[in-house]
Design an enzyme around this catalytic site. Structure first.
Site, PDB file in Angstrom:
ATOM      1  N   HIS A  22      37.444  32.212  39.041  1.00 35.31           N
ATOM      2  CA  HIS A  22      37.824  32.035  37.632  1.00 35.31           C
ATOM      3  C   HIS A  22      37.310  30.720  37.043  1.00 35.31           C
ATOM      4  CE1 HIS A  22      40.054  35.639  38.126  1.00 35.31           C
ATOM      5  NE2 HIS A  22      41.145  35.136  38.642  1.00 35.31           N
TER       6      HIS A  22
ATOM      7  N   ASN B  16      36.696  35.886  37.820  1.00 38.24           N
ATOM      8  CA  ASN B  16      36.545  36.278  39.223  1.00 38.24           C
ATOM      9  C   ASN B  16      35.584  35.352  39.990  1.00 38.24           C
ATOM     10  OD1 ASN B  16      36.074  38.258  41.684  1.00 38.24           O
ATOM     11  ND2 ASN B  16      37.914  38.886  40.626  1.00 38.24           N
ATOM     12  N   ARG B  17      34.977  35.879  41.063  1.00 36.45           N
ATOM     13  CA  ARG B  17      34.360  34.981  42.038  1.00 36.45           C
ATOM     14  C   ARG B  17      32.843  34.865  41.907  1.00 36.45           C
ATOM     15  NH1 ARG B  17      38.760  37.365  44.224  1.00 36.45           N
ATOM     16  NH2 ARG B  17      40.245  35.883  45.083  1.00 36.45           N
TER      17      ARG B  17
ATOM     18  N   HIS C  60      44.242  37.813  31.938  1.00 33.53           N
ATOM     19  CA  HIS C  60      44.835  37.936  33.269  1.00 33.53           C
ATOM     20  C   HIS C  60      46.327  38.280  33.203  1.00 33.53           C
ATOM     21  CE1 HIS C  60      45.028  37.377  37.551  1.00 33.53           C
ATOM     22  NE2 HIS C  60      43.819  36.850  37.613  1.00 33.53           N
ATOM     23  N   SER C  61      46.711  39.173  32.298  1.00 33.50           N
ATOM     24  CA  SER C  61      48.129  39.565  32.221  1.00 33.50           C
ATOM     25  C   SER C  61      48.538  40.394  33.422  1.00 33.50           C
ATOM     26  CB  SER C  61      48.385  40.384  30.953  1.00 33.50           C
ATOM     27  OG  SER C  61      48.398  39.538  29.833  1.00 33.50           O
ATOM     28  N   TYR C  62      49.772  40.170  33.869  1.00 34.26           N
ATOM     29  CA  TYR C  62      50.384  40.970  34.937  1.00 34.26           C
ATOM     30  C   TYR C  62      51.401  41.882  34.266  1.00 34.26           C
ATOM     31  CZ  TYR C  62      48.794  37.608  38.548  1.00 34.26           C
ATOM     32  OH  TYR C  62      48.060  36.801  39.387  1.00 34.26           O
TER      33      TYR C  62
ATOM     34  N   GLU D 178      42.106  43.519  34.751  1.00 38.25           N
ATOM     35  CA  GLU D 178      41.248  42.486  34.165  1.00 38.25           C
ATOM     36  C   GLU D 178      39.902  43.109  33.802  1.00 38.25           C
ATOM     37  OE1 GLU D 178      41.433  38.988  36.980  1.00 38.25           O
ATOM     38  OE2 GLU D 178      42.785  40.405  37.933  1.00 38.25           O
TER      39      GLU D 178
ATOM     40  N   GLN E 163      39.096  44.512  37.176  1.00 33.13           N
ATOM     41  CA  GLN E 163      39.626  44.053  38.450  1.00 33.13           C
ATOM     42  C   GLN E 163      41.045  44.582  38.542  1.00 33.13           C
ATOM     43  OE1 GLN E 163      37.913  42.435  40.716  1.00 33.13           O
ATOM     44  NE2 GLN E 163      39.428  41.683  42.162  1.00 33.13           N
TER      45      GLN E 163
ATOM     46  N   ASP F 130      42.766  44.518  45.151  1.00 33.71           N
ATOM     47  CA  ASP F 130      42.185  43.320  44.537  1.00 33.71           C
ATOM     48  C   ASP F 130      40.680  43.585  44.468  1.00 33.71           C
ATOM     49  OD1 ASP F 130      41.720  40.855  43.504  1.00 33.71           O
ATOM     50  OD2 ASP F 130      42.420  39.704  45.227  1.00 33.71           O
TER      51      ASP F 130
HETATM   52  C1  BGC Z   1      41.678  37.777  41.829  1.00 34.63           C
HETATM   53  C2  BGC Z   1      42.702  37.577  42.917  1.00 34.63           C
HETATM   54  C3  BGC Z   1      43.465  36.314  42.629  1.00 34.63           C
HETATM   55  C4  BGC Z   1      44.107  36.458  41.278  1.00 34.63           C
HETATM   56  C5  BGC Z   1      44.912  35.250  40.855  1.00 34.63           C
HETATM   57  C6  BGC Z   1      42.408  37.901  40.528  1.00 34.63           C
HETATM   58  O1  BGC Z   1      41.504  38.070  39.494  1.00 34.63           O
HETATM   59  O2  BGC Z   1      40.856  38.882  42.067  1.00 34.63           O
HETATM   60  O3  BGC Z   1      42.094  37.501  44.191  1.00 34.63           O
HETATM   61  O4  BGC Z   1      44.433  36.072  43.594  1.00 34.63           O
HETATM   62  O5  BGC Z   1      43.115  36.707  40.307  1.00 34.63           O
HETATM   63  O6  BGC Z   1      44.219  34.100  41.002  1.00 34.63           O
END
Ligand code: BGC
Length: 342
Positions: free
Chosen positions: A102, A76-77, A176-178, A307, A279, A242
């Site tokens: 990330h 994350n940020r 970061h699995s969807y 996440e 997340q 998000d």
């Molecule tokens: C973030 C999103 C981002 C995504 C893919 C997530 O962990 O919070 O804002 O778009 O990852 O990069």
């Protein structure tokens, strides 16, 4: 079993490993220790691939979705792409305006990890390891990280993370699995139901950076204490989910934090973790340029990420739990996604 999947930019081989146990199977790439496919049975016994993924290495190397990847050193940020540790200010890569998302281009997810096939308590497992040198991406310390996936007969994907450093640093790893439990990538996850034991969420500004406030989920679209579909209240949140939600009963021990399910496939996924929060990201930025592994075009909300991690931008907020990893400590965390049908 392993097969060649593609090449790194420097020509190194990227492999795809496959393990299976009973009705379950898992494919993981050496690039980013990435879960590329995860197949589980639905209530009719048909096998469904419940994660989004790409078909080629190029797509993973150039993606901004981070499909299935192991993200680090810090997920994350981080605001302004900088933080202070032991009175020293460190500047890391900014890849989202002034901020770091990330950990930028030197993130573990863009590295080709070393791999090992194992049996752990009779279960097939894949252990991936990666090194990052002192100063890489701006972070202090030579670090070594492993990410081990164990697939059990009763439908658990166990993810064990371990890390060490030779100098105090910061670390916050995630997968970061969807997930799309319907297995039909042309349908969104907005009809999927979610329950989470979470009483707080992290307020963010318009650039998705935490304001520092941790707010109650009560009477908000973030309250998933009882099942709600993801779509029900998503319009109350500009841009979609998000956000980081914090677990009510966090102790640092492995515990169940929620359930995610799809009434179409009748697949249920339990989420267990040692981490304090996750997340919740509803795939808001998936675009039609993200071609799914079945050849179909990606759609907005085509998958959702859980996440598990510590709070975003932690080093810049004294009221957030520290993600410092000291040189004499071991980073050790576990997240489990457990599948069943109903
Ligand atoms: C973030 C999103 C981002 C995504 C893919 C997530 O962990 O919070 O804002 O778009 O990852 O990069």
């Amino acid at each position: 079993m392993k097969e060649l999947f593609g090449k790194m930019k420097n020509g190194d081989d990227i492999y795809k490993y496959s393990i299976e146990n009973g009705e379950y199977s898992l494919n993981v790439l050496t690039l980013g220790a990435t879960i590329q496919s995860l197949k589980v049975p639905n209530s009719k016994g048909e096998i469904v691939d419940v994660v989004l993924g790409y078909k080629t290495a190029e797509e993973y190397l150039n993606c901004s979705t981070y499909y299935g990847m192991c993200v680090g050193r810090v997920a994350n940020r981080i605001k302004g792409a900088k933080f202070t540790l032991n009175n020293v200010e460190y500047k890391i890569e900014n890849n989202e305006g002034e901020n770091s998302l990330h950990s930028g281009y030197s993130s573990f997810c863009f590295k080709n990890w070393k791999s090992q096939e194992l049996l752990i308590n009779d279960n097939p497992a894949l252990k991936f390891s990666v090194k990052s040198y002192d100063g890489e991406g701006g972070f202090p310390g030579n670090v070594e990280v492993t990410c081990t996936y164990i697939l059990t007969k009763d439908g658990q994907v166990v993810i064990n993370y371990e890390g060490i450093t030779d100098k105090d640093t910061i670390m916050n790893l995630t997968n970061h699995s969807y997930f799309n439990l319907g297995g039909d990538y042309q349908k969104t996850i907005l009809d999927h139901k979610l329950q989470l034991d979470s009483d707080k969420y992290v307020e963010v500004d318009e650039t998705a950076i935490p304001t520092g406030n941790i707010l109650s989920t009560k009477k908000t679209a973030f309250d998933f204490n009882v099942f709600h579909t993801l779509g029900e209240r998503i319009n109350q949140i500009p841009g979609g989910y998000d956000h980081t939600v914090c677990f009510s009963r966090y102790t640092g021990q492995l515990s169940k934090v929620g359930d995610f399910r799809c009434d179409r496939s009748k697949i249920n996924m339990e989420i267990l973790t040692t981490m304090p929060s996750l997340q919740l990201y509803s795939g808001n930025f998936i675009s039609q340029n993200d071609i799914n592994k079945d050849g179909s075009k990606g759609i907005k909300n085509g998958g959702v990420c859980f996440e598990t991690q510590f709070l975003p931008d932690s080093p810049n907020h004294d009221n957030f739990q520290s993600i410092e990893l000291k040189s004499d400590e071991k980073y050790q965390h576990t997240t489990i996604y457990k599948f069943s049908t109903y």
